[in-house]
Enzyme design. Structure first.
Site, PDB file in Angstrom:
ATOM      1  N   ASP A   8       0.915  -1.192  -0.132  1.00 22.79           N
ATOM      2  CA  ASP A   8      -0.091  -0.239  -0.280  1.00 22.79           C
ATOM      3  C   ASP A   8       0.759   1.131   0.006  1.00 22.79           C
ATOM      4  O   ASP A   8       1.915   1.396   0.950  1.00 22.79           O
ATOM      5  CB  ASP A   8      -0.850  -0.018   0.881  1.00 22.79           C
ATOM      6  N   GLY A  34      -3.659  -5.719   0.753  1.00 21.84           N
ATOM      7  CA  GLY A  34      -3.671  -6.142   0.186  1.00 21.84           C
ATOM      8  C   GLY A  34      -5.026  -6.692   1.238  1.00 21.84           C
ATOM      9  O   GLY A  34      -4.853  -7.399   2.158  1.00 21.84           O
ATOM     10  N   ASN A 178     -19.710  -4.960   1.998  1.00 24.97           N
ATOM     11  CA  ASN A 178     -20.643  -3.524   1.924  1.00 24.97           C
ATOM     12  C   ASN A 178     -21.478  -3.064   2.042  1.00 24.97           C
ATOM     13  O   ASN A 178     -22.061  -3.991   0.725  1.00 24.97           O
ATOM     14  CB  ASN A 178     -18.979  -2.438   2.397  1.00 24.97           C
ATOM     15  N   GLY A 211     -19.411   0.409   8.873  1.00 27.82           N
ATOM     16  CA  GLY A 211     -18.756   1.231   8.807  1.00 27.82           C
ATOM     17  C   GLY A 211     -19.351   1.577  10.576  1.00 27.82           C
ATOM     18  O   GLY A 211     -19.901   1.426  11.081  1.00 27.82           O
ATOM     19  N   ASP A 241     -11.522  -5.176   6.023  1.00 25.77           N
ATOM     20  CA  ASP A 241     -10.730  -6.827   6.303  1.00 25.77           C
ATOM     21  C   ASP A 241     -10.723  -7.364   7.965  1.00 25.77           C
ATOM     22  O   ASP A 241     -10.493  -8.036   8.038  1.00 25.77           O
ATOM     23  CB  ASP A 241      -9.604  -6.190   5.442  1.00 25.77           C
TER      24      ASP A 241
HETATM   25  O1  RIB Z   1      -9.335  -3.011   1.826  1.00 21.40           O
HETATM   26  C1  RIB Z   1      -7.785  -2.470   2.177  1.00 21.40           C
HETATM   27  C2  RIB Z   1      -7.234  -2.336   0.923  1.00 21.40           C
HETATM   28  O2  RIB Z   1      -7.724  -2.707  -0.343  1.00 21.40           O
HETATM   29  C3  RIB Z   1      -5.610  -2.374   1.319  1.00 21.40           C
HETATM   30  O3  RIB Z   1      -5.120  -3.332   1.959  1.00 21.40           O
HETATM   31  C4  RIB Z   1      -5.382  -2.260  -0.262  1.00 21.40           C
HETATM   32  O4  RIB Z   1      -3.900  -2.796  -0.387  1.00 21.40           O
HETATM   33  C5  RIB Z   1      -6.011  -3.062  -1.296  1.00 21.40           C
HETATM   34  O5  RIB Z   1      -6.565  -4.097  -1.605  1.00 21.40           O
END
Ligand code: RIB
Length: 295
Positions: A8, A34, A178, A211, A241
């Site tokens: 990122d 990711g 979402n 959220g 995530d």
């Molecule tokens: O959900 C956040 C992620 O989305 C980030 O870490 C970025 O790499 C994208 O995959």
């Protein structure tokens, strides 16, 4: 478990530029991320034995990312190096706690059904298998089939959204979109109708992240809402995530859906209090503490 691994590139900005405009931003930092890697790391930080199946590029980012996954205690046997290809990167702009993200998939785009099949043995001991949509659908579908065949709980976070074949939906035990992804998938902006449509298409349960409003969930026999604890938001990147990883851990530990959603909401809220995606994922004692206090 099966999913993307990105570096990122994070830039703070007072606001997002409009098309054709240049503005001054900063500060800038790089951090591992990711959606796939974040979710595997969330599982590991929350106490599960996590394994990851994915692809990194043949570059400095790839080497760093592999080291990070190992340092998180994730089994990286299923992480393949891709010669002649760059690693996935995500350009993330953070403005006032909110973010916008563009992902260049790089090696993630080359994860194949065969790659996933090659790691078939990694599904044997699993309690839950997590998937997102930053890798090709054929890899996601193969992972879902392998998990289902071994009666492993399957969880799909359909992000970033793309049209899904019916077979994929029918293989999903817990679908975690979402609000935008839910309406795109169910072709309606009405949450209840969307839940009904998805449950009718073979999904076992739907959990919609909302959220600061927490999360809504529904299965054939129950539905509900879990409010989010109030936290000071620094950066919401990766909160979804963290939520999904925490949900998987809690379901894998045998918690009921409503309690697992509450565990996820607590973990996701804590992830918003720090910068970055993977580095912001909380550890188990913090989440347990907030979970107990939120009862
Ligand atoms: O959900 C956040 C992620 O989305 C980030 O870490 C970025 O790499 C994208 O995959």
């Amino acid at each position: 478990m099966v999913g993307s691994i990105n570096m990122d590139l994070i830039m703070g900005t007072p606001r997002l530029p409009v098309l054709g405009e240049t503005i001054l931003g900063g500060p800038f930092s790089t951090a591992p991320g990711g959606k796939g890697a974040n979710q595997s790391a969330a599982c590991a930080r929350l106490g599960a034995a996590a394994v990851h199946i994915g692809r990194i590029g043949d570059d400095g980012f790839g080497r760093q990312l592999l080291e990070v996954l190992k340092a998180e205690g994730i089994d990286t046997e299923g992480v393949l190096k891709t010669p002649g290809t760059s690693s996935g990167v995500a350009q993330i702009c953070v403005a006032g706690g909110d973010n916008s993200i563009i992902v260049a998939p790089g090696a993630n785009a080359l994860l194949s059904a065969g790659d996933v099949r090659q790691s078939e043995h990694l599904f044997r001991e699993a309690r839950a298998a997590l998937f997102q949509l930053e890798v090709p659908l054929e890899a996601v579908a193969e992972g879902l089939r392998l998990a289902k065949a071994r009666e492993v709980l399957t969880i799909l976070n359909p992000a970033p959204w793309r049209e899904l074949p019916e077979e994929i939906l029918s293989l999903v035990d817990v679908f975690v979109p979402n609000a935008i992804e839910l309406s795109q998938c169910a072709k309606t902006a009405n949450r209840e109708t969307a839940f009904e449509r998805l449950l009718g298409s073979g999904v076992g349960a739907v959990v919609m992240t909302a959220g600061s409003d927490g999360a809504y969930f529904a299965s054939d026999h129950l539905s509900g809402h879990v409010a989010a604890p109030v936290v000071e938001v620094v950066d919401s990147t990766g909160a979804g995530d963290t939520f999904t990883g925490a949900l998987a851990v809690a379901l894998g530990e045998g918690r009921q859906l409503a309690e697992a959603v509450r565990f996820g909401v607590c973990a996701g809220a804590l992830a918003c209090t720090r910068l970055g995606a993977l580095p912001a994922i909380p550890r188990r004692p913090e989440v347990d503490d907030l979970y107990e206090r939120s009862r």
